[in-house]
Design an enzyme around this catalytic site. Structure first.
Site, short mmCIF file in Angstrom:
data_model
loop_
_atom_site.label_atom_id
_atom_site.label_comp_id
_atom_site.label_asym_id
_atom_site.label_seq_id
_atom_site.Cartn_x
_atom_site.Cartn_y
_atom_site.Cartn_z
N SER A 18 0.79 -1.27 -0.02
CA SER A 18 0.00 -0.16 0.11
C SER A 18 0.98 1.33 -0.08
O SER A 18 0.47 2.06 -0.86
CB SER A 18 -0.90 0.12 1.07
N THR A 63 -4.97 -4.54 7.27
CA THR A 63 -4.96 -5.68 6.78
C THR A 63 -4.88 -6.90 7.74
O THR A 63 -5.08 -6.56 8.96
CB THR A 63 -3.36 -5.56 5.88
N LYS A 67 -9.08 -7.24 10.06
CA LYS A 67 -10.31 -6.74 9.37
C LYS A 67 -11.58 -6.89 10.22
O LYS A 67 -12.39 -6.26 9.97
CB LYS A 67 -10.25 -7.29 8.00
N GLU A 79 -24.02 -0.26 3.17
CA GLU A 79 -24.76 -1.53 3.23
C GLU A 79 -24.16 -2.94 3.00
O GLU A 79 -24.25 -3.80 3.40
CB GLU A 79 -26.23 -1.50 2.58
N ASP A 103 -12.88 -3.87 -1.25
CA ASP A 103 -12.54 -4.89 -2.07
C ASP A 103 -13.26 -5.54 -3.23
O ASP A 103 -12.81 -5.69 -4.46
CB ASP A 103 -12.19 -6.15 -1.09
N ALA A 130 -15.06 -19.30 -1.42
CA ALA A 130 -16.00 -18.75 -0.73
C ALA A 130 -15.37 -18.22 0.38
O ALA A 130 -15.98 -17.96 1.43
CB ALA A 130 -17.15 -19.42 -0.47
N GLY A 131 -14.07 -17.71 0.26
CA GLY A 131 -13.36 -16.88 1.48
C GLY A 131 -13.78 -15.61 1.39
O GLY A 131 -14.84 -14.92 0.73
N GLY A 132 -13.12 -14.73 2.29
CA GLY A 132 -13.19 -13.28 2.52
C GLY A 132 -13.32 -12.51 1.09
O GLY A 132 -14.39 -11.71 1.01
N GLY A 241 -4.85 -10.08 -11.42
CA GLY A 241 -5.05 -9.86 -10.19
C GLY A 241 -4.67 -8.51 -9.62
O GLY A 241 -5.56 -7.83 -8.69
P1 ATR Z 1 -9.17 -14.79 1.08
O1 ATR Z 1 -9.39 -14.04 2.28
O2 ATR Z 1 -8.01 -14.32 0.32
O3 ATR Z 1 -10.53 -14.95 0.43
P2 ATR Z 1 -9.58 -17.40 2.56
O4 ATR Z 1 -10.65 -16.57 3.40
O5 ATR Z 1 -8.57 -17.99 3.35
O6 ATR Z 1 -8.69 -16.14 1.69
O7 ATR Z 1 -10.19 -18.16 1.39
C1 ATR Z 1 -9.42 -19.10 0.70
C2 ATR Z 1 -10.34 -19.82 -0.22
O8 ATR Z 1 -9.41 -20.69 -1.02
C3 ATR Z 1 -11.45 -20.64 0.20
O9 ATR Z 1 -12.39 -20.67 -0.68
C4 ATR Z 1 -10.75 -21.97 0.27
O10 ATR Z 1 -11.61 -23.14 0.38
P3 ATR Z 1 -12.43 -23.79 1.44
O11 ATR Z 1 -13.39 -22.68 1.93
O12 ATR Z 1 -12.95 -25.06 1.36
O13 ATR Z 1 -11.05 -23.63 2.36
C5 ATR Z 1 -10.01 -21.83 -1.12
N1 ATR Z 1 -9.03 -22.92 -0.96
C6 ATR Z 1 -7.84 -23.00 -0.34
N2 ATR Z 1 -7.11 -24.09 -0.57
C7 ATR Z 1 -7.77 -24.77 -1.47
C8 ATR Z 1 -7.60 -25.96 -2.31
N3 ATR Z 1 -6.43 -26.70 -2.09
N4 ATR Z 1 -8.56 -26.73 -2.83
C9 ATR Z 1 -9.67 -25.93 -3.05
N5 ATR Z 1 -9.90 -24.68 -2.49
C10 ATR Z 1 -8.87 -24.23 -1.74
#
Ligand code: ATR
Length: 280
Positions: A18, A63, A67, A79, A103, A130-132, A241
């Site tokens: 940053s 960071t 967060k 919202e 983001d 489906a992470g953050g 990215g």
């Molecule tokens: P960020 O904040 O960058 O989104 P995160 O919240 O840690 O990081 O999310 C990581 C994502 O990568 C998740 O969707 C994770 O899947 P799970 O929810 O099942 O853990 C996915 N991910 C990480 N390693 C993986 C793998 N080997 N195969 C499939 N998905 C993976």
């Protein structure tokens, strides 16, 4: 003239790019300001944020690992951010310490900057992960008139939770079926950590992808993931990215320094060179 000061807080924070981005803009626009790294341990986060109006800072980026906790401490009016439960940008409004997540908007602006004139309305999106980051992207896209957002994740319950928070335009898909939804996909986005340096590649089979489907990755180390290389070699438009990292910074700079900055090719190359240098 007062020198406005902003910073990025994290624990640790030394990896943050940053400062490179904000110092580039301060110099480009000839503004009196600084942006620095400020290490804040979890125990000190509350005091840091509560005291912000009395400190020398006009705001900060947030960071890892702060967060979620920052979201609980600051005032949130946006919202989408309310539903996300995380804040990455903090600013002062009167005597209030406020926060937003930039983001999702950063991803959308990065996409629109690289595909000029693109209309998101009625488009079908597939998110891998489906992470953050996926939550932020899905939650923001859900407000833009898209026709559907499929979320394929290894842990399906996380995709279901995003649907619960943002509505039925989002629907979960089993991880093993992720390539079957490609024929209906207009934009494919990798939000997993797969493809990052040191991680296995994102090995989705792109055979069923339409020729004009946009393929985006939010991984930016390496700058071009194997997924993007594969999509590019088929002739599909791609979105790097690094663009999301640059575009998510725009709103904070505008709030702190009063000027909406531009993400230029020169800035892209500056940060890209730093990534390449540190990877060597
Ligand atoms: P960020 O904040 O960058 O989104 P995160 O919240 O840690 O990081 O999310 C990581 C994502 O990568 C998740 O969707 C994770 O899947 P799970 O929810 O099942 O853990 C996915 N991910 C990480 N390693 C993986 C793998 N080997 N195969 C499939 N998905 C993976």
């Amino acid at each position: 003239m007062t020198v406005r000061k902003a910073c990025v807080i994290g624990w640790p924070v030394k990896h943050s790019r940053s400062p490179l981005i904000h110092m580039y803009w301060l110099k480009k626009y000839g503004l009196q300001g600084t942006y620095e790294k400020h290490e804040v341990c979890p125990e000190a986060l509350g005091d840091f944020l509560w005291n912000l109006p009395n400190s020398s800072y006009v705001g900060c980026n947030v960071t890892i690992p702060h967060k979620e906790r920052t979201f609980e401490i600051v005032e949130v009016t946006d919202e989408t951010t309310k539903k996300l439960g995380v804040v990455n940008t903090v600013f002062i409004d009167g005597d209030k310490v406020c926060g937003i997540s930039t983001d999702g908007e950063g991803f959308i602006q990065s996409l629109l900057a690289s595909q000029s004139g693109y209309d998101l309305r009625n488009k079908h999106i597939t998110l891998l992960g489906a992470g953050g980051a996926a939550r932020a992207i899905a939650g923001t896209l859900a407000t833009r008139g898209v026709s559907g957002i499929a979320i394929a994740n290894r842990t399906i319950n996380k995709a279901k939770a995003i649907q619960h928070d943002f509505g039925k335009v989002i629907y979960p898909v089993d991880w093993k079926n992720r390539s079957e939804i490609l024929p209906e996909t207009d934009i494919l986005v990798n939000t997993t950590s797969l493809g990052m340096t040191g991680q296995p590649p994102q090995d989705i089979d792109l055979e069923k992808l339409k020729p004009d489907t946009i393929v985006a990755d939010i991984v930016y180390v390496p700058l071009e993931t194997r997924l993007l290389t594969k999509a590019k070699s088929r002739g599909n438009p791609i979105v790097y990215g690094l663009g999301m990292l640059l575009h998510q910074a725009v709103r904070g700079f505008e709030l702190w320094f009063g000027k909406r900055p531009e993400v230029t090719q020169e800035l892209y190359e500056l940060v890209a060179a730093d990534i390449v240098r540190k990877a060597e």
